[in-house]
Design an enzyme around this catalytic site. Structure first.
Site, PDB file in Angstrom:
ATOM      1  N   TYR A 175      -5.244 -10.074   9.409  1.00  0.00           N
ATOM      2  CA  TYR A 175      -6.243  -9.670   8.433  1.00  0.00           C
ATOM      3  C   TYR A 175      -7.625 -10.195   8.842  1.00  0.00           C
ATOM      4  O   TYR A 175      -8.592  -9.436   8.961  1.00  0.00           O
ATOM      5  CB  TYR A 175      -5.914 -10.222   7.043  1.00  0.00           C
ATOM      6  N   GLU A 189       0.784  -1.220   0.000  1.00  0.00           N
ATOM      7  CA  GLU A 189       0.000   0.000   0.000  1.00  0.00           C
ATOM      8  C   GLU A 189       0.824   1.282   0.000  1.00  0.00           C
ATOM      9  O   GLU A 189       0.478   2.256   0.683  1.00  0.00           O
ATOM     10  CB  GLU A 189      -0.929  -0.009   1.218  1.00  0.00           C
ATOM     11  N   HIS A 204      -6.114   0.762   2.420  1.00  0.00           N
ATOM     12  CA  HIS A 204      -4.933   1.119   3.216  1.00  0.00           C
ATOM     13  C   HIS A 204      -4.647   2.622   3.177  1.00  0.00           C
ATOM     14  O   HIS A 204      -3.929   3.129   4.042  1.00  0.00           O
ATOM     15  CB  HIS A 204      -3.708   0.370   2.703  1.00  0.00           C
ATOM     16  N   GLU A 250      -4.301  -4.214   9.158  1.00  0.00           N
ATOM     17  CA  GLU A 250      -4.835  -5.188   8.211  1.00  0.00           C
ATOM     18  C   GLU A 250      -6.275  -5.606   8.512  1.00  0.00           C
ATOM     19  O   GLU A 250      -7.040  -5.900   7.581  1.00  0.00           O
ATOM     20  CB  GLU A 250      -3.920  -6.414   8.144  1.00  0.00           C
ATOM     21  N   HIS A 256      -8.497  -3.652  -1.538  1.00  0.00           N
ATOM     22  CA  HIS A 256      -7.761  -3.802  -0.273  1.00  0.00           C
ATOM     23  C   HIS A 256      -6.671  -2.741  -0.136  1.00  0.00           C
ATOM     24  O   HIS A 256      -6.593  -2.035   0.881  1.00  0.00           O
ATOM     25  CB  HIS A 256      -7.146  -5.202  -0.197  1.00  0.00           C
ATOM     26  N   GLU A 257      -5.828  -2.623  -1.175  1.00  0.00           N
ATOM     27  CA  GLU A 257      -4.719  -1.668  -1.084  1.00  0.00           C
ATOM     28  C   GLU A 257      -5.220  -0.226  -1.029  1.00  0.00           C
ATOM     29  O   GLU A 257      -4.645   0.616  -0.339  1.00  0.00           O
ATOM     30  CB  GLU A 257      -3.761  -1.867  -2.261  1.00  0.00           C
ATOM     31  N   ASP A 286       8.479 -10.426  10.392  1.00  0.00           N
ATOM     32  CA  ASP A 286       8.201 -11.222   9.188  1.00  0.00           C
ATOM     33  C   ASP A 286       7.799 -12.653   9.546  1.00  0.00           C
ATOM     34  O   ASP A 286       7.028 -13.290   8.824  1.00  0.00           O
ATOM     35  CB  ASP A 286       9.419 -11.251   8.265  1.00  0.00           C
TER      36      ASP A 286
END
Length: 621
Positions: free
Chosen positions: A392, A280, A308, A327, A304-305, A384
């Site tokens: 999400y 995003e 953001h 998210e 979705h993006e 990560d």
């Protein structure tokens, strides 16, 4: 664990950002394809906190060559400390006497190294037209520190200026202010231009983004463009031009008094090694080419993006322990956009697919794992490693629960309040709770309902949240067909598959069907897998969402007919959503082929993807 327990705001930074806060960043960098290196300087303006007592500024860095540091225009004493895994090397700078509330300017000369985890460099042979090299960045979660020293935490937001010199067109996470100052090349190298961008809305370091390569651009709406390779431009324009502006207008309708803050919304479709569905980055979403499927079936990634732009970019999680605030909210808004554009049943349809992804992630980690909580403990851990669909989908489920608890009308009145309250700021889960309770404090009925919530359970309990009731009208036909295949598998059915079984289905309905098949207690027989692929055309589908799931069905069935096609797909796609599950399944079916496939394509994958797949195959060292 009590929600009142005090914890460090962001445990994943080495910087002393409580003492000094970055307010403005200027990145002057040369993009050198021959050396695969960014080199130049960054100028950071930091403000000293009230009551600051230290004269030392500590920044994050990782695998960087720091060449020189100036403070206020004069040489400064500095030290790059030994590396602390997984966070890199703290850069300590003696700032001298700085009065509380005043600003100090750091000028840091640097160059990236081969170990940089944010950048991927592609040779011209690795690009689609094989004419020019390409590079792009991916800084989330803690990789901006491998590009330039910074306070690499989402709890700090800075305005940005980008001055990026390259022989090829450049895109960055700011509004373009033009290209200028052409310099002829030397020793047979091409000439370069200085590409400048400005980002006047403060953003965290992980939203620093740059890409350069053979990039062409086309309009896809009154305030939007798509950028990609020249040969891919026509297909990308067709894929995105129908829905992008509709998505923006739908989002603005939901957010009401909180307008789109970034002027233009654009999409850069990257080469296939990009590890995510989308990133995003403000002004220019970086997107996977797997959304360009020729059927407009995967463009909800853009919804979705785009979401953001409010949740994550305008309002940010204060640390990766509270990633659901980015998210979960974004997934919630994405599905509200889907409902506004396509109808309410599509929101439930998307949520049903999401619940399957949530189930898979919880199963992968184990139901008692720390990373299955909504608010997680990342002290000493690499963010990560925690990445999955859980923030999400568990985040969406919590927000959806609040909507159903309060009623949509009341909940919708809170949404713009939340985003206006925290615009250009960062927050944690406890501030979210406090803001929600405060907003409804004058409403006795709403306050009573919110008092019934077990906040600590929602925030800190591992495993599954309560499953909502979803409208199954769009998935019932998918489940019914899956039941027929399960009956065929058990020799309890005279069902004969035919192409008309899925006539008129969307790609997402096929996805739901295949995911249902994946969950059969017993794997399909090989001949049934091959019949399914042939009759329904799954094995030849150009939609990666479909073909990847079909290959997983075949891998579970130990159908050797899908082994090599799976390996070939893993050499063409770098999106971790597909790559990691396929490698795990291929590893179980044919360990030798899985290892051989990874070794063959290792340098094709982005460093983030490469590292995580390596852990999946060989364990964490």
């Amino acid at each position: 664990m009590s929600s009142q327990q005090l914890r460090p705001r962001d445990p994943n930074t080495l910087s002393n950002y409580d003492d000094f806060k970055t307010t403005h960043t200027v990145a002057n960098l040369n993009i050198d394809f021959s050396k695969e290196q960014l080199a130049g300087n960054v100028i950071l303006t930091l403000e000293a906190a009230a009551g600051v007592k230290t004269r030392e500024i500590t920044l994050d860095s990782s695998h960087l060559d720091v060449l020189d540091v100036e403070v206020g225009g004069s040489p400064a004493k500095w030290d790059l400390l030994p590396r602390t895994e997984p966070y890199g090397s703290a850069l300590k700078i003696q700032a001298g006497s700085v009065q509380p509330g005043t600003s100090v300017t750091l000028d840091i000369r640097l160059q990236t190294t081969k170990q940089c985890t944010a950048l991927q460099w592609l040779t011209k042979e690795q690009t689609s037209n094989k004419k020019h090299p390409y590079m792009f960045s991916q800084c989330q979660a803690v990789h901006a520190r491998s590009v330039f020293p910074c306070q690499d935490t989402p709890d700090i937001k800075s305005t940005f200026e980008f001055n990026l010199r390259s022989p090829l067109p450049v895109i960055a996470s700011g509004l373009s202010t033009g290209a200028s100052q052409f310099e002829p090349g030397k020793d047979g190298l091409p000439g370069t231009l200085l590409y400048s961008f400005k980002q006047s809305v403060p953003i965290p370091s992980y939203l620093f983004a740059v890409a350069s390569g053979d990039i062409a651009t086309a309009s896809i709406g009154p305030r939007s463009a798509v950028a990609t390779g020249p040969e891919e431009l026509r297909d990308a324009k067709w894929e995105l031009e129908e829905d992008t502006e509709r998505f923006i207008q739908a989002a603005e309708g939901i957010l009401q008094t909180v307008p789109y803050a970034w002027t233009t919304y654009n999409v850069l479709v990257l080469p296939p090694s990009f590890p995510y569905g989308g990133m995003e980055n403000p002004v220019f979403t970086f997107a996977t080419p797997t959304i360009i499927s020729g059927d407009r079936e995967n463009v909800d990634v853009i919804a979705h993006e785009l979401s953001h732009s409010w949740s994550g970019n305008l309002v940010s999680n204060a640390s990766w322990e509270h990633f659901w605030l980015n998210e979960g909210w974004t997934t919630y808004l994405e599905r509200r956009i889907q409902a506004a554009v396509h109808g309410e049943p599509h929101r439930s349809f998307s949520a049903i697919i999401g619940w399957k992804a949530l189930s898979d992630s919880i199963t992968q980690f184990g139901e008692d794992h720390e990373f299955t909580k909504l608010v997680i403990d990342l002290k000493g851990k690499d963010p990560d490693d925690a990445f999955s669909s859980i923030p999400y989908e568990k985040g969406f489920t919590f927000l959806y629960h609040l909507e159903k608890l309060l009623g949509k009308e009341k909940w919708d009145s809170f949404i713009p309040h939340y985003f206006s309250t925290f615009a250009r700021k960062s927050l944690d889960s406890f501030q979210f709770k406090e803001t929600l309770l405060s907003f409804f404090a004058s409403d006795p009925a709403a306050s009573h309902l919110l008092a019934t919530l077990d906040w600590d359970k929602w925030f800190f309990a591992p495993g599954f949240p309560p499953k909502p009731h979803f409208d199954t009208s769009l998935v019932d036909v998918c489940y019914a067909l899956a039941d027929k295949w399960e009956g065929l598998q058990a020799d309890k059915s005279t069902f004969t598959p035919k192409a008309d079984d899925i006539k008129g289905w969307s790609a997402n309905q096929i996805v739901v069907f295949l995911e249902r098949v994946q969950d059969f207690k017993s794997a399909l027989a090989k001949d049934n897998v091959e019949a399914m692929g042939e009759v329904y055309g799954f094995s030849k589908s150009k939609n990666v969402e479909v073909v990847s799931r079909f290959f997983r069905v075949g891998l579970r069935a130990r159908d050797e007919e899908v082994y090599l096609p799976t390996a070939e797909l893993l050499g063409r796609v770098g999106r971790m959503k597909f790559v990691r599950p396929l490698f795990r399944d291929l590893n179980e079916a044919d360990r030798e082929l899985a290892v051989k496939t990874f070794e063959k394509n290792e340098m094709f994958y982005h460093p983030i993807c490469r590292q995580l797949v390596k852990q999946d195959l060989f364990g964490k060292k």
